[in-house]
Write a protein that holds these residues in place. Structure first.
Motif, PDB file in Angstrom:
ATOM      1  N   GLY A 167       0.767  -1.234   0.000  1.00 57.73           N
ATOM      2  CA  GLY A 167       0.000   0.000   0.000  1.00 57.73           C
ATOM      3  C   GLY A 167       0.798   1.284   0.000  1.00 57.73           C
ATOM      4  O   GLY A 167       0.329   2.298   0.504  1.00 57.73           O
ATOM      5  N   ALA A 168       1.976   1.270  -0.569  1.00 58.16           N
ATOM      6  CA  ALA A 168       2.798   2.482  -0.648  1.00 58.16           C
ATOM      7  C   ALA A 168       3.542   2.467  -1.974  1.00 58.16           C
ATOM      8  O   ALA A 168       3.664   1.429  -2.623  1.00 58.16           O
ATOM      9  N   ASP A 169       4.068   3.638  -2.370  1.00 58.13           N
ATOM     10  CA  ASP A 169       4.855   3.673  -3.598  1.00 58.13           C
ATOM     11  C   ASP A 169       6.220   3.034  -3.337  1.00 58.13           C
ATOM     12  O   ASP A 169       6.597   2.775  -2.195  1.00 58.13           O
ATOM     13  N   GLU A 170       6.960   2.765  -4.416  1.00 57.88           N
ATOM     14  CA  GLU A 170       8.234   2.047  -4.295  1.00 57.88           C
ATOM     15  C   GLU A 170       9.207   2.719  -3.345  1.00 57.88           C
ATOM     16  O   GLU A 170       9.876   2.064  -2.549  1.00 57.88           O
ATOM     17  N   ARG A 171       9.299   4.026  -3.424  1.00 58.23           N
ATOM     18  CA  ARG A 171      10.241   4.769  -2.583  1.00 58.23           C
ATOM     19  C   ARG A 171       9.864   4.625  -1.106  1.00 58.23           C
ATOM     20  O   ARG A 171      10.716   4.398  -0.254  1.00 58.23           O
ATOM     21  N   ALA A 172       8.569   4.729  -0.791  1.00 57.58           N
ATOM     22  CA  ALA A 172       8.106   4.589   0.587  1.00 57.58           C
ATOM     23  C   ALA A 172       8.292   3.164   1.086  1.00 57.58           C
ATOM     24  O   ALA A 172       8.683   2.952   2.235  1.00 57.58           O
ATOM     25  N   LYS A 173       8.021   2.179   0.227  1.00 65.62           N
ATOM     26  CA  LYS A 173       8.215   0.779   0.616  1.00 65.62           C
ATOM     27  C   LYS A 173       9.668   0.521   0.993  1.00 65.62           C
ATOM     28  O   LYS A 173       9.959  -0.108   2.003  1.00 65.62           O
ATOM     29  N   GLU A 174      10.570   1.005   0.146  1.00 66.90           N
ATOM     30  CA  GLU A 174      11.987   0.794   0.423  1.00 66.90           C
ATOM     31  C   GLU A 174      12.390   1.469   1.728  1.00 66.90           C
ATOM     32  O   GLU A 174      13.115   0.885   2.544  1.00 66.90           O
ATOM     33  N   ALA A 175      11.916   2.684   1.962  1.00 65.30           N
ATOM     34  CA  ALA A 175      12.242   3.400   3.203  1.00 65.30           C
ATOM     35  C   ALA A 175      11.726   2.639   4.424  1.00 65.30           C
ATOM     36  O   ALA A 175      12.426   2.523   5.431  1.00 65.30           O
ATOM     37  N   GLU A 176      10.514   2.102   4.322  1.00 62.55           N
ATOM     38  CA  GLU A 176       9.950   1.349   5.443  1.00 62.55           C
ATOM     39  C   GLU A 176      10.732   0.057   5.685  1.00 62.55           C
ATOM     40  O   GLU A 176      11.002  -0.319   6.824  1.00 62.55           O
ATOM     41  N   LEU A 177      11.102  -0.637   4.610  1.00 67.91           N
ATOM     42  CA  LEU A 177      11.884  -1.865   4.775  1.00 67.91           C
ATOM     43  C   LEU A 177      13.258  -1.577   5.380  1.00 67.91           C
ATOM     44  O   LEU A 177      13.746  -2.338   6.221  1.00 67.91           O
ATOM     45  N   ARG A 178      13.867  -0.479   4.973  1.00 68.81           N
ATOM     46  CA  ARG A 178      15.158  -0.104   5.560  1.00 68.81           C
ATOM     47  C   ARG A 178      14.997   0.204   7.048  1.00 68.81           C
ATOM     48  O   ARG A 178      15.840  -0.167   7.871  1.00 68.81           O
ATOM     49  N   SER A 179      13.903   0.867   7.405  1.00 70.01           N
ATOM     50  CA  SER A 179      13.628   1.166   8.806  1.00 70.01           C
ATOM     51  C   SER A 179      13.422  -0.117   9.605  1.00 70.01           C
ATOM     52  O   SER A 179      13.971  -0.269  10.702  1.00 70.01           O
ATOM     53  N   LEU A 180      12.642  -1.053   9.065  1.00 81.50           N
ATOM     54  CA  LEU A 180      12.408  -2.326   9.751  1.00 81.50           C
ATOM     55  C   LEU A 180      13.714  -3.100   9.911  1.00 81.50           C
ATOM     56  O   LEU A 180      13.999  -3.648  10.982  1.00 81.50           O
ATOM     57  N   HIS A 181      14.508  -3.138   8.861  1.00 84.67           N
ATOM     58  CA  HIS A 181      15.807  -3.829   8.927  1.00 84.67           C
ATOM     59  C   HIS A 181      16.674  -3.231  10.035  1.00 84.67           C
ATOM     60  O   HIS A 181      17.248  -3.951  10.852  1.00 84.67           O
ATOM     61  N   SER A 182      16.740  -1.922  10.078  1.00 83.49           N
ATOM     62  CA  SER A 182      17.514  -1.235  11.111  1.00 83.49           C
ATOM     63  C   SER A 182      16.966  -1.542  12.497  1.00 83.49           C
ATOM     64  O   SER A 182      17.722  -1.781  13.449  1.00 83.49           O
ATOM     65  N   TRP A 183      15.646  -1.551  12.620  1.00 79.26           N
ATOM     66  CA  TRP A 183      14.992  -1.846  13.901  1.00 79.26           C
ATOM     67  C   TRP A 183      15.378  -3.247  14.379  1.00 79.26           C
ATOM     68  O   TRP A 183      15.743  -3.451  15.533  1.00 79.26           O
ATOM     69  N   LEU A 184      15.292  -4.229  13.482  1.00 76.86           N
ATOM     70  CA  LEU A 184      15.636  -5.600  13.851  1.00 76.86           C
ATOM     71  C   LEU A 184      17.111  -5.724  14.214  1.00 76.86           C
ATOM     72  O   LEU A 184      17.470  -6.449  15.146  1.00 76.86           O
ATOM     73  N   GLN A 185      17.966  -5.013  13.495  1.00 75.12           N
ATOM     74  CA  GLN A 185      19.400  -5.074  13.772  1.00 75.12           C
ATOM     75  C   GLN A 185      19.767  -4.391  15.086  1.00 75.12           C
ATOM     76  O   GLN A 185      20.778  -4.723  15.694  1.00 75.12           O
ATOM     77  N   SER A 186      18.942  -3.447  15.523  1.00 72.26           N
ATOM     78  CA  SER A 186      19.262  -2.712  16.750  1.00 72.26           C
ATOM     79  C   SER A 186      18.944  -3.512  18.015  1.00 72.26           C
ATOM     80  O   SER A 186      19.446  -3.193  19.089  1.00 72.26           O
ATOM     81  N   ASP A 187      18.132  -4.557  17.888  1.00 75.10           N
ATOM     82  CA  ASP A 187      17.793  -5.394  19.032  1.00 75.10           C
ATOM     83  C   ASP A 187      18.767  -6.568  19.104  1.00 75.10           C
ATOM     84  O   ASP A 187      18.812  -7.395  18.192  1.00 75.10           O
ATOM     85  N   ARG A 188      19.523  -6.625  20.179  1.00 72.69           N
ATOM     86  CA  ARG A 188      20.583  -7.634  20.292  1.00 72.69           C
ATOM     87  C   ARG A 188      20.040  -9.058  20.199  1.00 72.69           C
ATOM     88  O   ARG A 188      20.603  -9.901  19.509  1.00 72.69           O
ATOM     89  N   GLN A 189      18.927  -9.344  20.877  1.00 70.62           N
ATOM     90  CA  GLN A 189      18.382 -10.705  20.857  1.00 70.62           C
ATOM     91  C   GLN A 189      17.892 -11.072  19.460  1.00 70.62           C
ATOM     92  O   GLN A 189      18.185 -12.157  18.959  1.00 70.62           O
ATOM     93  N   THR A 190      17.161 -10.172  18.828  1.00 71.42           N
ATOM     94  CA  THR A 190      16.666 -10.438  17.478  1.00 71.42           C
ATOM     95  C   THR A 190      17.832 -10.632  16.521  1.00 71.42           C
ATOM     96  O   THR A 190      17.836 -11.557  15.706  1.00 71.42           O
ATOM     97  N   ARG A 191      18.825  -9.777  16.642  1.00 68.84           N
ATOM     98  CA  ARG A 191      19.997  -9.858  15.765  1.00 68.84           C
ATOM     99  C   ARG A 191      20.720 -11.190  15.939  1.00 68.84           C
ATOM    100  O   ARG A 191      21.217 -11.761  14.969  1.00 68.84           O
ATOM    101  N   SER A 192      20.738 -11.717  17.156  1.00 69.18           N
ATOM    102  CA  SER A 192      21.456 -12.971  17.395  1.00 69.18           C
ATOM    103  C   SER A 192      20.652 -14.199  16.949  1.00 69.18           C
ATOM    104  O   SER A 192      21.226 -15.260  16.747  1.00 69.18           O
TER     105      SER A 192
END
Length: 118
Positions: free
Chosen positions: A9-34
């Protein structure tokens, strides 16, 4: 288990920005990252003349102890930080998909359990 997460439900640019944000969010949590391996990917080849492919999916390899509740908690927590709480589609390699369009951890967990993440 492998899954792919995409934003709907978003344009390509917004989708990519949201996925980058989610990726960063997951990487910032030590347990999730491990317990997961995450990678931003493009499903399609770049359009001729483009500088590169459009990121349209976040691929996750989930460790054996990273279950539906863990993934649901991560996705719901991230969605609450977003101004427009995007709809997420989680897809298994066999094509089975669920859509996360809820703020309820319990509902998200049930949906993800349908993917076989117990």
């Amino acid at each position: 288990m492998r899954v792919q997460v995409s934003v709907e439900g978003a344009d390509e640019r917004a989708k990519e920005a949201e996925l980058r944000s989610l990726h960063s969010w997951l990487q910032s949590d030590r347990q999730t990252r491990s317990l997961t391996v995450s990678k931003l990917e493009a499903l399609d080849s770049p359009v001729p003349g483009a500088q590169g492919p459009v990121i349209d999916v976040l691929s996750l390899v989930l460790g054996s102890t990273f279950n539906a509740a863990s993934l649901a908690m991560s996705l719901i927590s991230w969605r609450t930080t977003r101004p427009r709480q995007p709809i997420l589609t989680v897809r298994r390699p066999d094509g089975t998909t669920v859509e996360i369009n809820t703020g309820s951890l319990a509902e998200a967990r049930v949906l993800l359990e349908q993917l076989g993440l117990e």
